[in-house]
Design an enzyme around this catalytic site. Structure first.
Site, PDB file in Angstrom:
ATOM      1  N   LYS A  95      35.725  44.909  38.695  1.00  0.00           N
ATOM      2  CA  LYS A  95      35.719  43.784  37.750  1.00  0.00           C
ATOM      3  C   LYS A  95      34.839  44.159  36.580  1.00  0.00           C
ATOM      4  CE  LYS A  95      37.642  39.639  37.903  1.00  0.00           C
ATOM      5  NZ  LYS A  95      38.890  39.323  38.581  1.00  0.00           N
TER       6      LYS A  95
ATOM      7  N   ASP B 205      41.678  38.778  32.163  1.00  0.00           N
ATOM      8  CA  ASP B 205      41.055  37.766  33.025  1.00  0.00           C
ATOM      9  C   ASP B 205      40.569  36.670  32.086  1.00  0.00           C
ATOM     10  OD1 ASP B 205      39.117  36.570  35.047  1.00  0.00           O
ATOM     11  OD2 ASP B 205      39.769  38.318  36.164  1.00  0.00           O
TER      12      ASP B 205
END
Ligand code: NAD
Length: 428
Positions: free
Chosen positions: A106, A146
């Site tokens: 991430k 995202d």
């Protein structure tokens, strides 16, 4: 109930609980409780007014035993390295439970993207890639959009990487725009994937989908396609959806007794998932407060907006009619609410299984990029359905075999796959 509030501590606690049940030894735990690698860096960007601003950024690679790290890049003003660590760890479990050969990663940049011009956004994401290019790539770590980032930004990042390496490399990043290396079916993948798992849950519980109703929280990317799928794929009725109204800074529930029409609501919803109240009212929709979605007498509840929405308090408002809670959002249920759901026997489809359709089609995008040959939408969705159905089946089997809650079963399936790959590679 007290407990950790830091996302990474919660992620570690969830892991520890299942690690105890699986009796994992310390050498395994020490590798899985922490990310394998972290990059903390600062990106200087020349703003439109000529002044240089410096942005703090992170990329966390949790575990790549099963394949290259995979996970989104978030732009958020309140981003922290701990949130990014937690999300990277959850990506490892999500890819494992979905049985796609990828690990967990991430990224995050501390920035409010709505304050940047398009040119500033482009310079910022290209700057991210100039720092990270040696440590990302189709065989190392594959970012994606995202919160706060878009397909266009992925296109710029892919271009920057391809320029630096001197090779067109679309597989360095997923969530690219269609025509720029993106995959058909990616937009609807997460919402439709949610519905494939709901269908499987209904099969298991002996419920006829055509007789069922649902209530959804949110009306963004995931909720829109979950609502459509519930009606068009399952033949059920959606009684309401909700949204956050950016102008009023409050949330509302939009309902219709004979069922909402998601295609109509999509036509009056902006790119941030805010529904136009006046137009909805004119079309006969009832508008209630934002909390009403959870109180409805429906068979299926689908939180598809934010984390921490089903709490120790709001869980008490759930109707006795509800049989299934499908966690389309990441982390929508707090640990105290989870205990009550268990006691009430509500069938929970845990988040990293329920919403894994997005990363599954991201994986398909990478495969298509590698072979430089693209599939039709029908082919993508057929493969997505097969994959989600298998993933659901493996978690349900584990839950029945070990007599454990579906969330614990999902963790068991995921951790078992990751540990097996680590053993095969000689890491433990
Ligand atoms: P989005 O930004 O497109 O939509 C979010 C929706 O939630 C909007 O309609 C917004 O108005 C609404 N909302 C926000 N606060 C609300 C509140 N308090 N009450 C009611 N509605 C509220 O986001 P998305 O992509 O649909 O993601 C939704 C959730 O699903 C997030 O938890 C995300 O992490 C998760 N998720 C998304 C994907 C994906 O592919 N998009 C994949 C996996 C998980």
């Amino acid at each position: 109930m007290s407990g950790p509030t830091n996302a990474f501590e919660i992620a570690q606690q969830q892991f520890d609980r299942v690690a105890d049940q699986l009796e994992l030894d310390d050498q395994v735990r020490e590798q899985l409780r922490w990310p394998a690698r972290e990059f903390h860096f600062r990106i200087p960007v020349r703003m439109d007014n000529g002044v240089i601003r410096v942005f703090e950024a992170f990329r966390v690679q949790h575990n790549d035993a099963r394949g290259p790290n995979k996970g989104g890049l978030r732009f958020h003003p309140a981003e922290t390295v701990d949130t990014v660590r937690a999300l990277a760890m959850w990506m490892t479990w999500k890819c494992a439970v979905a049985n796609i050969p990828l690990g967990g990663g991430k990224g995050g940049v501390i920035v409010d993207p709505s304050t940047l011009s398009d040119g500033e956004k482009e310079r910022l994401v290209r700057g991210f890639m100039r720092v990270m290019w040696r440590n990302v790539g189709p065989r190392q770590d594959v970012p994606a959009p995202d919160v706060g980032t878009t397909p266009q930004m992925m296109g710029w990042m892919m271009d920057e990487y391809s320029r630096i390496t001197g090779q067109y490399t679309p597989g360095v990043i997923t969530g690219k725009p269609l025509g720029g290396g993106g995959s058909e079916g990616r937009t609807e993948a997460t919402g439709f994937g949610v519905i494939y798992t709901v269908r499987e849950a209904m099969k298991h519980l002996g419920i006829d989908p055509k007789t069922t109703t649902a209530s959804l929280q949110g009306f963004g990317n995931v909720s829109q396609y979950a609502a459509l799928g519930f009606i068009e794929h399952l033949g059920g009725k959606v009684l309401c959806v909700s949204c956050w109204d950016r102008n009023d800074r409050t949330s509302y529930t939009f309902s219709k007794e004979d069922g909402i029409d998601p295609r109509f609501l999509m036509s009056i919803t902006d790119q941030y998932g805010t529904i136009d109240k006046e137009k909805a009212k004119a079309a006969g929709y009832q508008i209630e407060d934002g909390g009403a979605w959870i109180t409805k007498d429906v068979d299926v509840l689908i939180p598809a907006a934010l984390e921490g929405q089903v709490t120790g308090e709001s869980v008490k408002l759930i109707s006795p009619k509800v049989r299934i809670l499908a966690e389309a959002a990441n982390g929508p249920t707090t640990p105290d609410a989870d205990e009550i759901l268990k006691q009430r026997g509500i069938f929970v489809i845990p988040d990293f299984l329920c919403n894994s359709g997005g990363v599954t089609v991201s994986y398909f995008e990478g495969v298509q990029n590698d072979q430089n040959f693209y599939w039709s939408r029908e082919e993508v969705l057929k493969k997505l359905d097969e994959n989600m159905t298998t993933a659901f089946g493996s978690v349900l089997d584990m839950s029945l075999k070990k007599s454990v809650y579906m969330r614990d079963a999902a963790y068991m399936v995921a951790i078992d796959k990751v540990v097996r790959a680590m053993k095969l590679r000689g890491w433990i």
